[in-house]
Design an enzyme around this catalytic site. Structure first.
Site, PDB file in Angstrom:
ATOM      1  N   ASP A 279       0.864  -1.183   0.000  1.00 54.61           N
ATOM      2  CA  ASP A 279       0.000   0.000   0.000  1.00 54.61           C
ATOM      3  C   ASP A 279       0.896   1.227   0.000  1.00 54.61           C
ATOM      4  O   ASP A 279       1.624   1.473   0.969  1.00 54.61           O
ATOM      5  CB  ASP A 279      -0.897   0.010   1.235  1.00 54.61           C
ATOM      6  CG  ASP A 279      -1.848  -1.178   1.276  1.00 54.61           C
ATOM      7  OD1 ASP A 279      -2.081  -1.782   0.218  1.00 54.61           O
ATOM      8  OD2 ASP A 279      -2.349  -1.501   2.371  1.00 54.61           O
ATOM      9  N   ASP A 444     -14.158  -4.568  -2.263  1.00 59.51           N
ATOM     10  CA  ASP A 444     -14.003  -4.212  -0.843  1.00 59.51           C
ATOM     11  C   ASP A 444     -15.340  -4.321  -0.129  1.00 59.51           C
ATOM     12  O   ASP A 444     -16.048  -3.318   0.055  1.00 59.51           O
ATOM     13  CB  ASP A 444     -13.472  -2.777  -0.714  1.00 59.51           C
ATOM     14  CG  ASP A 444     -12.102  -2.601  -1.324  1.00 59.51           C
ATOM     15  OD1 ASP A 444     -11.241  -3.441  -1.067  1.00 59.51           O
ATOM     16  OD2 ASP A 444     -11.899  -1.616  -2.054  1.00 59.51           O
TER      17      ASP A 444
END
Length: 594
Positions: A279, A444
């Site tokens: 990330d 998600d």
């Protein structure tokens, strides 16, 4: 690597030629040959200034940078083909075919390069075709066809049969059957190599003399061919780690330029993949860092509330490659509005995030996926960028796959509402140009518990662990904008829709499990992996090596991804793979010995 048909307007401009001072002296005398190609006479010199120059046939679609980087890593320079004469004048020619069969043949025919290529190969000159560069050698392809190929090898290129549950595209590290004394393949026996394709050529009596190796994925197909100095491989050597580099090294005959040799493995079938996720975002000082969220919160719970800093992206990616990661997945938490802004990175000013990919692809020879900010946007100067343009920049900078999140949710909602594929969404456009194997959709979802599965219009399942009020069921609500906004669509419905719209793979996250280290959401992963015929990557929740074996044993996931446990060195990639081997789960062992 195949894609849907693309118009001439969609062909990406070829990457500029990179030239540098030759690294090795000339070994062979030049020769002069006169050839007649399509009523044109060419005076051909079969050598350039140095044997260190490799001619690259790049017709301008997809990630060819990785091939370029692998060649340069082995001590060679590259020269791009600009006209047919460049092909017949080449000392060594590499054709990293990317895209679809029909448009590739169209480009070769219109440019006059098809005849030049045939003449070059029929003259038994050093040639290496990669992926589509192998398929084009055959008589024809069924991909959006039939479409005629170069016709040098008997046979028709057909699609894998997915009717028996086979996941198509064929994505991942598979074993090849290599006979002894196989030339450029001598170092890959027993090792996995990386495939990504939906179409294949099969062995036959007519083409058996060409076949140098085969692979099995539902059936035996041709993994490589060889006749004299002519070679071609269906897999991607530039993405197959140390084993793949050995193939390129042997083709280039690079003396002492690469001393490492891949370890002898026991590969027998398609391996489960272990993926390292990074990330990436800027911290409050403007430095580019790898961070990790706790249920998507990337800030430390301290007075300063600073962004969690777990290292530099390029350094970590290189380390994970050495540790045996099967892929590196960059999730760019900085959105597309930063696409053209500059940040400090390794003490230099660079464009974010393209330079991350460029630097990483110079030394990381496994697939690279990038997600985040891949959507239409307008910069501060009023310049509009389409999602296809953004994705194209990522591909040219070294990405092999791109990942789409929120935009895919909106596209799926519109598709389910109208039943119409408009072709206008970022998912559809990028898949149409680069192929579905190049597009990952990141989902998600958040778990929503129910007492009764009929309480919602979306797919609900009986959960293994009841909810806080004893609820026995749950549905998985999809979110956008980093999990901040719930949408009226379930993960099951989204997964089915994006497969129809052109996704080639699904990255399946779970907000409830993210950063908890308690294991993957098995209920969710089983639901989605059983619902689609494309590969599914399990994500969110890994905390121990046992969590990886659990998800592979209890679901049909093709890969498992982790981030924080690798960054913090709580669990190593090597230990995960060793554990999976102990549990009789096939994995690629990517070590190297010198």
């Amino acid at each position: 690597m195949e894609a849907a048909p693309i118009s001439s307007r969609s062909i990406i401009s070829p990457t500029p030629s990179y030239s540098s001072t030759p690294l090795f002296s000339l070994r062979h005398e030049s020769c002069r040959i006169n050839l007649k190609l399509q009523s044109k006479h060419f005076s051909v010199h079969a050598s350039s200034n140095s044997d260190s120059v490799v001619t690259l046939l790049d017709y301008g679609a997809g990630n060819v940078r990785s091939v370029r980087n692998a060649i340069r890593f082995l001590g060679y320079d590259t020269k791009d083909v600009q006209k047919p004469e460049d092909i017949v004048n080449a000392n060594r020619l590499i054709f990293p075919g990317v895209g679809a069969f029909a448009p590739a043949m169209n480009v070769l025919n219109l440019s006059g390069m098809a005849e030049a290529l045939c003449t070059y190969i029929e003259s038994d000159r050093p040639f290496l075709g990669i992926c589509l560069g192998l398929q084009l050698l055959f008589e024809s392809s069924e991909e959006n066809g039939p479409v005629k190929g170069l016709g040098l090898i008997p046979g028709v290129v057909g699609r894998f049969d997915s009717s028996n549950g086979l996941r198509v595209p064929h994505i991942g590290w598979n074993a090849v059957k290599v006979p002894k004394d196989s030339g450029i393949l001598d170092d890959i026996g027993g090792n996995h190599v990386y495939f990504v394709h939906s179409y294949r050529a099969v062995p036959s009596e007519a083409n058996k003399e060409w076949i140098s190796s085969t692979c099995n994925y539902g059936e035996d197909f041709i993994a490589s061919i060889k006749r004299g100095n002519v070679h071609a491989v269906q897999f991607h050597p530039e993405k197959s780690g140390y084993a793949g580099l050995s193939v390129l090294r042997r083709f280039l005959d690079s003396p002492n330029s690469y001393s490492a040799k891949s370890t002898q493995g026991k590969a027998s079938k398609l391996a489960k993949r272990v993926i390292a996720c990074l990330d990436v975002r800027t911290n409050d000082k403007g430095d580019l860092v790898v961070t990790k969220g706790d249920q998507y919160d990337v800030r430390e719970h301290t007075k300063e509330n600073e962004v969690r800093n777990l290292g530099k992206p390029v350094e970590l990616a290189r380390q994970y490659y050495k540790d045996g990661a099967d892929e590196a997945y960059f999730l760019l938490l900085c959105s597309s509005r930063y696409f053209r802004l500059k940040f400090r990175f390794d003490n230099s000013s660079v464009k974010l995030p393209l330079q991350v990919l460029r630097y990483t692809s110079e030394n990381v020879f496994v697939p690279l996926t990038v997600g985040g900010g891949i959507r239409d946007f307008t910069d501060g100067n009023g310049r509009h960028y389409s999602s296809l343009e953004v994705a194209s920049e990522y591909f040219r900078s070294g990405a092999d796959k791109i990942s789409i999140g929120s935009d895919a949710v909106y596209a799926a909602e519109a598709y389910l509402r109208t039943g119409v594929k408009t072709g206008n969404s970022s998912l559809e456009q990028i898949s149409q140009v680069y192929g579905n194997q190049a597009v990952v959709v990141s989902i998600d979802p958040r778990r929503v518990y129910l007492m009764d599965p009929d309480d919602v219009e979306f797919k609900a399942i009986k959960v293994t662990k009841p909810g806080p009020l004893g609820e026995g069921y749950a549905w998985y609500q999809c979110t956008v904008n980093g999990g901040r906004e719930g949408r009226p669509i379930g993960a099951y419905e989204l997964a089915k829709a994006v497969e129809d719209l052109g996704a080639g793979e699904i990255l399946l996250n779970c907000i409830d499990c993210d950063g908890q280290g308690l294991g993957f959401d098995i209920d969710l992963i089983k639901l989605i992996s059983d619902a689609v015929t494309i590969p599914v990557i399990a994500s969110s929740g890994a905390g121990t090596v046992e969590h990886f074996s659990e998800v592979f044993k209890k679901t049909s996931a093709s890969a498992a991804l982790a981030a924080g446990i690798f960054h913090r060195r709580e669990v190593s990639i090597q230990s995960v793979k060793e554990h999976l081997l102990e549990e009789h789960i096939e994995v690629r062992m990517g070590g190297v010995v010198h």
